[in-house]
Design an enzyme around this catalytic site. Sequence first.
Site, short mmCIF file in Angstrom:
data_model
loop_
_atom_site.label_atom_id
_atom_site.label_comp_id
_atom_site.label_asym_id
_atom_site.label_seq_id
_atom_site.Cartn_x
_atom_site.Cartn_y
_atom_site.Cartn_z
N CYS A 332 3.09 30.78 -79.47
CA CYS A 332 3.34 29.34 -79.56
C CYS A 332 2.43 28.46 -78.69
O CYS A 332 1.86 27.49 -79.20
CB CYS A 332 4.80 29.01 -79.26
SG CYS A 332 5.95 30.33 -79.54
N ARG A 361 5.56 42.79 -75.51
CA ARG A 361 6.83 42.52 -74.84
C ARG A 361 7.34 43.76 -74.12
O ARG A 361 7.24 44.87 -74.64
CB ARG A 361 7.87 42.04 -75.86
CG ARG A 361 7.46 40.71 -76.45
CD ARG A 361 8.55 40.08 -77.25
NE ARG A 361 8.00 38.90 -77.95
CZ ARG A 361 8.58 38.31 -78.96
NH1 ARG A 361 9.74 38.75 -79.41
NH2 ARG A 361 8.02 37.25 -79.53
N GLN A 379 3.01 39.63 -84.98
CA GLN A 379 3.95 38.74 -85.64
C GLN A 379 3.27 38.02 -86.78
O GLN A 379 2.12 37.64 -86.65
CB GLN A 379 4.39 37.65 -84.66
CG GLN A 379 5.49 38.04 -83.73
CD GLN A 379 5.94 36.81 -82.94
OE1 GLN A 379 5.11 36.08 -82.41
NE2 GLN A 379 7.23 36.60 -82.88
N ASP A 381 3.28 34.82 -87.69
CA ASP A 381 3.78 33.64 -86.99
C ASP A 381 3.26 32.36 -87.64
O ASP A 381 2.17 32.35 -88.20
CB ASP A 381 3.26 33.70 -85.54
CG ASP A 381 4.20 33.00 -84.58
OD1 ASP A 381 5.18 32.40 -85.03
OD2 ASP A 381 3.91 33.06 -83.36
N HIS A 383 3.58 27.81 -86.93
CA HIS A 383 4.20 26.65 -86.31
C HIS A 383 3.94 25.45 -87.19
O HIS A 383 2.79 25.19 -87.56
CB HIS A 383 3.64 26.45 -84.90
CG HIS A 383 4.04 27.57 -83.99
ND1 HIS A 383 3.27 28.68 -83.81
CD2 HIS A 383 5.17 27.77 -83.26
CE1 HIS A 383 3.90 29.52 -83.00
NE2 HIS A 383 5.05 29.00 -82.65
N LYS A 467 18.64 27.21 -85.44
CA LYS A 467 17.78 28.06 -86.28
C LYS A 467 18.54 28.67 -87.44
O LYS A 467 19.77 28.71 -87.43
CB LYS A 467 17.17 29.19 -85.44
CG LYS A 467 18.22 30.14 -84.87
CD LYS A 467 17.58 31.35 -84.21
CE LYS A 467 18.67 32.19 -83.53
NZ LYS A 467 18.20 33.47 -83.05
N HIS A 513 9.13 26.86 -85.30
CA HIS A 513 8.50 28.19 -85.30
C HIS A 513 9.10 28.90 -86.50
O HIS A 513 10.30 28.80 -86.72
CB HIS A 513 8.91 29.08 -84.13
CG HIS A 513 8.87 28.46 -82.80
ND1 HIS A 513 7.92 28.80 -81.89
CD2 HIS A 513 9.68 27.57 -82.20
CE1 HIS A 513 8.16 28.14 -80.77
NE2 HIS A 513 9.22 27.39 -80.93
#
Length: 639
Positions: A332, A361, A379, A381, A383, A467, A513
């Site tokens: 992000c 992670r 990911q 991902d 945005h 979410k 996200h």
Amino acid sequence: MGHVFDIKLGERAAPNLLEWLQRYHRDLADDALAARADGRLLDLSAPLPEAERIELLTFDDEAGREVLRHTTSHVMAQAVQDLFPDTHLAIGPAIEDGFYYDFDTPTTFAPEDLERIEKRMAEIIAQDLPLRRQEVTRSEAIAMFSARGERFKVEMIEQLPEDAAISVYSQDGFADLCRGPHLPSTGRVRAFKLLSVAGAYWRGDERNPMLQRIYGTAFPDQAALDSYLHMREEAEKRDHRRLGRELDLFSIPEALGGGLVLWHPKGAMVRHLVEEFWKREHLKRGYQFVYSPHIARAHLWETSGHLSFYRDSMYGPIMIEEEEYRLKPMNCPFHVLIYKSQARSYRELPIRYCELGTVYRYERSGVLHGLLRVRGFTQDDAHLICTPDQIGDEVKGVLDFALFMLKAFGYEDFEVDLSVRDDGDRSKYMGSDDEWEMAEASLLEAIETRGLKYKRAPGEAVFYGPKIDIKLKDSMGRMAQGPTIQFDFNLTSRFQMEYMAADGQRHTPLMIHRTVLGSMERFIGGLVEHYGGAFPVWLAPVQVRVLPIADRHGDYAEQVASELRRAGVRAETDVRKATTGAKIRDGETQKIPYLLIVGDREQQSGAVSVRKHSEGDKGAQPLSEFIAGLKPQLSAPES
Ligand SMILES: [Zn+2]
Ligand SMILES: [Zn+2]
């Protein structure tokens, strides 16, 4: 909800619940496993409760299932202590699909031991021994379990408060510290199976002694147990770790470190195809690709807040010229910096940045699991940054996109969770009430206009926004984590993101996200199990394998394969010295969609004999015809 009944005045003479059932609700007397009155669980051997209304729990209720399975764990523990007298008890709870019990014992249990234990359990069940509940004081309980040499039980009792109400359940000479409830007698365990043995530390702490954990399960009848065992066997055959090895898709070698994945050529091909499809579909929907590095200054993670609220999931510092850097746990902040690289006007919005971004992670070794739980993963991902006017359409667009993508991989059933604020304490959340209400309304509208069933989960939202979580049901009927659509009122404010609005003022944009597949690792791990390794043609790493019957057909086989490759088919030949039967078996094991067998006849006529995976022989046809028939199956589904 179980079966609810009123206990009538005239029925109160029954000495206990089981008797009452046998007199007044015979049809349930066999299936009932426990009861609930005034929110409290009761043994069926308990006297009738004061409450007028009672709920009877069967195997269809989670609490009922737990009573059956936990009682079976007591039966198992008795059998183990009967057969292995030096064994001491730790804990033995019911779990999702069964139960376990942890034992401290000098014996290392082997499969033959499990069989002996099962036999002894069957005897205990045949004796139909009553399970007696006894309430004792703390000191009585300590005395009782000390006398039995049960040091783990004594340790647990010592940690209870002085005035704790302690109950003990016993059958025959066996006794266990237990809250209950339990079945009234061992004979009510009707179908059970011991499944496996594993090591487990007392209280899950590696500084404590290693115990042996025996897993088992229990069902109300043999047919239900058999179908569970069959499903379990199927799941084992489809386990992505096993198929990953058998199909040579990936490995996670010790030499590399836990949770770090090597994608072998075939697994890499599957991943490439998923990524290619992913990219194509993002471009169609107005997303822009971005790339970002794997590390960044610690200062960036302070600004984003990750170093305070996400620190435990991040790896330690990397020093570069005396400045601290960190591996990225999320993409992000990078996307935010791209947004902030210039002044933005409302005319540019919405902006949709997407990246297959690799993140790292911190995960303890104990929780790592094949591709499903790893330390480094990519990911899918994105945005989305937009104005309040645009948010409704953006959310709908993401939801449609997510469902299209999942359906393309053969997932048809979904569960949707809408995670919102805790209605009570609002102080811990970022963003204003108005923002939260608007965000929730736009998520809800998207769910409802698509006619999806959903569950509203108050208090499940993270602090920075509401979410949607979508879970998908795989071909084995299991639910897996899928897409997430997450509002963020935190980063937009921490990074002071802005745009120039039509009113000539600077405003803070909205940011979402979202991930559609989750991560390449987890998604493809799940996909391997969903398809049982037999990928549809468009995803198969090898789509066609050509098998020459004899050496003299080798050249023709190569010619067929190269013609296939020119037509865009992933084709290879098997020219090893082996019988055709052996080559066919190998091709089937590798789950290759099509095997083409070529011998004298095929060579003379420019034909191939076609075998389709799991369907078998489809007869001979001209190569050109085979290619024409294959063409429509070669590319990813279109939206
Ligand atoms: Zn118990
Ligand atoms: Zn993000």
